[in-house]
Design a protein around this motif. Structure first.
Motif, PDB file in Angstrom:
ATOM      1  N   LEU A  24       5.387   4.341   2.505  1.00 54.25           N
ATOM      2  CA  LEU A  24       4.621   3.623   3.524  1.00 54.25           C
ATOM      3  C   LEU A  24       3.950   4.584   4.497  1.00 54.25           C
ATOM      4  O   LEU A  24       2.840   4.336   4.978  1.00 54.25           O
ATOM      5  CB  LEU A  24       5.534   2.665   4.295  1.00 54.25           C
ATOM      6  N   ILE A  25       4.626   5.679   4.787  1.00 52.71           N
ATOM      7  CA  ILE A  25       4.095   6.656   5.737  1.00 52.71           C
ATOM      8  C   ILE A  25       2.977   7.486   5.120  1.00 52.71           C
ATOM      9  O   ILE A  25       1.946   7.739   5.760  1.00 52.71           O
ATOM     10  CB  ILE A  25       5.229   7.583   6.223  1.00 52.71           C
ATOM     11  N   LEU A  26       3.143   7.889   3.862  1.00 56.96           N
ATOM     12  CA  LEU A  26       2.294   8.932   3.284  1.00 56.96           C
ATOM     13  C   LEU A  26       1.124   8.434   2.443  1.00 56.96           C
ATOM     14  O   LEU A  26       0.123   9.137   2.320  1.00 56.96           O
ATOM     15  CB  LEU A  26       3.156   9.866   2.434  1.00 56.96           C
ATOM     16  N   LEU A  27       1.229   7.254   1.840  1.00 56.91           N
ATOM     17  CA  LEU A  27       0.128   6.785   0.981  1.00 56.91           C
ATOM     18  C   LEU A  27      -1.193   6.622   1.748  1.00 56.91           C
ATOM     19  O   LEU A  27      -2.240   7.053   1.252  1.00 56.91           O
ATOM     20  CB  LEU A  27       0.523   5.492   0.275  1.00 56.91           C
ATOM     21  N   PRO A  28      -1.186   6.013   2.948  1.00 56.24           N
ATOM     22  CA  PRO A  28      -2.458   5.952   3.698  1.00 56.24           C
ATOM     23  C   PRO A  28      -2.997   7.338   4.037  1.00 56.24           C
ATOM     24  O   PRO A  28      -4.208   7.560   4.020  1.00 56.24           O
ATOM     25  CB  PRO A  28      -2.076   5.178   4.961  1.00 56.24           C
ATOM     26  N   LEU A  29      -2.109   8.277   4.340  1.00 53.99           N
ATOM     27  CA  LEU A  29      -2.555   9.637   4.653  1.00 53.99           C
ATOM     28  C   LEU A  29      -3.166  10.299   3.427  1.00 53.99           C
ATOM     29  O   LEU A  29      -4.188  10.996   3.526  1.00 53.99           O
ATOM     30  CB  LEU A  29      -1.374  10.463   5.158  1.00 53.99           C
ATOM     31  N   ALA A  30      -2.572  10.086   2.250  1.00 53.02           N
ATOM     32  CA  ALA A  30      -3.117  10.668   1.026  1.00 53.02           C
ATOM     33  C   ALA A  30      -4.520  10.141   0.754  1.00 53.02           C
ATOM     34  O   ALA A  30      -5.411  10.894   0.332  1.00 53.02           O
ATOM     35  CB  ALA A  30      -2.187  10.364  -0.148  1.00 53.02           C
ATOM     36  N   ALA A  31      -4.737   8.847   1.003  1.00 58.75           N
ATOM     37  CA  ALA A  31      -6.064   8.258   0.790  1.00 58.75           C
ATOM     38  C   ALA A  31      -7.086   8.848   1.755  1.00 58.75           C
ATOM     39  O   ALA A  31      -8.221   9.162   1.369  1.00 58.75           O
ATOM     40  CB  ALA A  31      -5.987   6.741   0.958  1.00 58.75           C
ATOM     41  N   SER A  32      -6.703   9.014   3.009  1.00 51.12           N
ATOM     42  CA  SER A  32      -7.629   9.565   4.006  1.00 51.12           C
ATOM     43  C   SER A  32      -7.901  11.048   3.745  1.00 51.12           C
ATOM     44  O   SER A  32      -9.037  11.514   3.917  1.00 51.12           O
ATOM     45  CB  SER A  32      -7.070   9.365   5.418  1.00 51.12           C
ATOM     46  N   MET A  33      -6.880  11.803   3.314  1.00 51.20           N
ATOM     47  CA  MET A  33      -7.082  13.215   3.008  1.00 51.20           C
ATOM     48  C   MET A  33      -8.008  13.389   1.812  1.00 51.20           C
ATOM     49  O   MET A  33      -8.828  14.307   1.773  1.00 51.20           O
ATOM     50  CB  MET A  33      -5.737  13.886   2.729  1.00 51.20           C
ATOM     51  N   ALA A  34      -7.909  12.487   0.840  1.00 51.21           N
ATOM     52  CA  ALA A  34      -8.806  12.546  -0.323  1.00 51.21           C
ATOM     53  C   ALA A  34     -10.256  12.349   0.113  1.00 51.21           C
ATOM     54  O   ALA A  34     -11.155  13.076  -0.325  1.00 51.21           O
ATOM     55  CB  ALA A  34      -8.398  11.488  -1.344  1.00 51.21           C
TER      56      ALA A  34
ATOM     57  N   SER B 161       4.393   2.369  15.472  1.00 47.46           N
ATOM     58  CA  SER B 161       3.992   3.728  15.086  1.00 47.46           C
ATOM     59  C   SER B 161       3.409   3.746  13.684  1.00 47.46           C
ATOM     60  O   SER B 161       2.385   4.402  13.431  1.00 47.46           O
ATOM     61  CB  SER B 161       5.200   4.665  15.159  1.00 47.46           C
ATOM     62  N   LEU B 162       4.053   3.012  12.764  1.00 45.06           N
ATOM     63  CA  LEU B 162       3.557   2.954  11.400  1.00 45.06           C
ATOM     64  C   LEU B 162       2.188   2.284  11.336  1.00 45.06           C
ATOM     65  O   LEU B 162       1.290   2.736  10.612  1.00 45.06           O
ATOM     66  CB  LEU B 162       4.555   2.198  10.520  1.00 45.06           C
ATOM     67  N   GLY B 163       2.018   1.215  12.114  1.00 45.97           N
ATOM     68  CA  GLY B 163       0.733   0.509  12.145  1.00 45.97           C
ATOM     69  C   GLY B 163      -0.384   1.363  12.716  1.00 45.97           C
ATOM     70  O   GLY B 163      -1.498   1.401  12.171  1.00 45.97           O
TER      71      GLY B 163
ATOM     72  N   VAL C 288      -3.729   2.637  10.690  1.00 48.38           N
ATOM     73  CA  VAL C 288      -5.075   2.297  11.166  1.00 48.38           C
ATOM     74  C   VAL C 288      -5.914   3.557  11.355  1.00 48.38           C
ATOM     75  O   VAL C 288      -7.109   3.584  11.001  1.00 48.38           O
ATOM     76  CB  VAL C 288      -4.985   1.490  12.479  1.00 48.38           C
ATOM     77  N   ILE C 289      -5.314   4.606  11.894  1.00 46.06           N
ATOM     78  CA  ILE C 289      -6.034   5.874  12.074  1.00 46.06           C
ATOM     79  C   ILE C 289      -6.461   6.431  10.714  1.00 46.06           C
ATOM     80  O   ILE C 289      -7.600   6.883  10.542  1.00 46.06           O
ATOM     81  CB  ILE C 289      -5.147   6.891  12.814  1.00 46.06           C
ATOM     82  N   CYS C 290      -5.565   6.373   9.737  1.00 42.17           N
ATOM     83  CA  CYS C 290      -5.909   6.849   8.389  1.00 42.17           C
ATOM     84  C   CYS C 290      -7.021   6.013   7.770  1.00 42.17           C
ATOM     85  O   CYS C 290      -7.925   6.553   7.114  1.00 42.17           O
ATOM     86  CB  CYS C 290      -4.671   6.821   7.491  1.00 42.17           C
TER      87      CYS C 290
END
Length: 387
Positions: free
Chosen positions: A278-288, A358-360, A364-366
């Motif tokens: 839950l924490i890392l998948l949105p970050l992986a999408a934004s980093m891509a 915090s997770l939300g 949203v930032i990602c």
């Protein structure tokens, strides 16, 4: 939708054919965490082995019979250090610090004079440095016992020096785990995400542009957004695959931990894995999306690689920010990408509950970063190819 899927399938096939992309993704995801935990386990075992060794190497112990008697009463053995202890410590043949006792040790103590004991070790000799703490603790205990005996002989109660008793009261929750030793693991996971998807992002933009395969793709009746979504989806899938491989490598990694203390601290279960996803998948999408945007303007593979490596350097720097804020972490941490994910992963490793707020906010930032980067890519895609 059919055009997007066609582009997506093409990019995935290219990524799987590219050995550099595939090996980087597999190595960064499957080997990083196991190696880190193995190193932690070895280092901690070395520290504990020094604690359990219960041997004191000394020079001139014959000048301090009372000190020797105290050490023996604590269950330690006293051994004479070799004459060339300095050279052996430098060459790491000697894995313990050496206690140096001056010839006038007993005389000074009898006259109430201050006496100095030296502990010799080479600072580059890590095993010897690990043995410093138990030796200093032993000497401090002897110093305290000597002071109490001197006061008692003079008719002064030692309790006068201990009118205040200090005890620690731990406020840690019963189910909260420690993660002091594994605090570097979140940074390792974040680095794996960035490095794992970087080569796929470069290959799908600057790589195709350098090979001349991007122009023919533009000749098809597809819009900039269709190209963008198809290419980004493939890179994001690679990044998310790295995330999943890295997280699930935690489970076999626990088999490599031979140290009981580290095994007790590092307890990673299915619930923790789901929280990490839950924490890392949105970050992986934004980093891509960010990596594709950074590589899009580059005319060569090497130029894109250099630019993306600069982005990669951002992660270690951000991960060091909490050092400047000891104690309670500021509220703005959860608004900073990478820093927010690092903070939440540490909470999971400590056994704390994730804050939905915090997770939300992090998600949203990602999402905002992803949309901004995709908009930029869609507008620039055809302009870059035609330039």
């Amino acid at each position: 939708m059919h055009a997007i899927l066609s582009i997506f399938r093409k990019e995935i096939k290219d990524a799987l054919r590219d050995r550099r992309t595939l090996m980087t993704a597999l190595i960064s995801s499957l080997l990083g965490v196991p190696l880190m935990l193995l190193i932690f386990s070895i280092v901690l075992s070395q520290v504990e082995s020094q604690e359990e060794k219960r041997t004191v190497l000394a020079v001139g112990m014959e000048y301090a019979p009372r000190l020797e008697n105290f050490i023996l009463r604590q269950g330690y053995q006293v051994k004479a250090a070799p004459a060339d202890y300095e050279a052996k410590s430098r060459s790491k043949e000697l894995d313990q610090p050496v206690l140096l006792v001056p010839t006038d040790f007993e005389r000074k103590l009898q006259h109430g004079e201050k006496v100095t004991l030296e502990v010799a070790y080479d600072t580059n000799n890590r095993p010897a440095e690990f043995g410093l703490r138990p030796l200093k603790r032993l000497l401090e205990a002897y110093t305290q016992e000597t002071a109490v005996m001197e006061l008692t002989m003079r008719g002064v109660s030692a309790e006068l020096l201990q009118l205040i008793d200090i005890k620690e009261r731990h406020l840690q929750k019963p189910d909260q785990r420690k993660a002091s030793i594994t605090e570097m693991l979140p940074m390792m996971v974040l680095m794996a995400i960035v490095i794992g998807g970087m080569y796929a992002a470069i290959d799908t933009t600057a790589g195709e542009r350098e090979r001349g395969s991007l122009e023919p793709l533009m000749m098809n009746p597809v819009s900039g957004w269709q190209l963008t979504i198809g290419k980004w989806s493939a890179v994001a899938l690679v990044g998310m695959g790295v995330v999943m491989l890295t997280i699930f490598s935690f489970f076999p990694s626990q088999w490599l931990i031979k140290n009981d203390t580290l095994r007790a601290e590092f307890q990673f279960g299915i619930r923790d894995a789901m929280a990490f996803l839950l924490i890392l998948l949105p970050l992986a999408a934004s980093m891509a999306a960010l990596q594709v945007a950074v590589a899009l303007d580059c005319k060569s593979y090497k130029e894109a690689q250099v630019r993306n490596q600069i982005v990669t350097m951002f992660i270690p720097f951000v991960s060091l920010i909490p050092i400047a804020f000891p104690g309670r972490e500021p509220a703005w941490f959860r608004w900073v990408p990478v820093l927010a994910q690092n903070q939440m992963m540490n909470q999971v490793l400590k056994g704390e509950l994730l804050s939905p707020a915090s997770l939300g906010i992090a998600s949203v930032i990602c999402l905002a970063i992803t949309l901004i980067c995709l908009t930029y890519i869609a507008q620039k895609m055809r302009q870059v190819v035609m330039s």
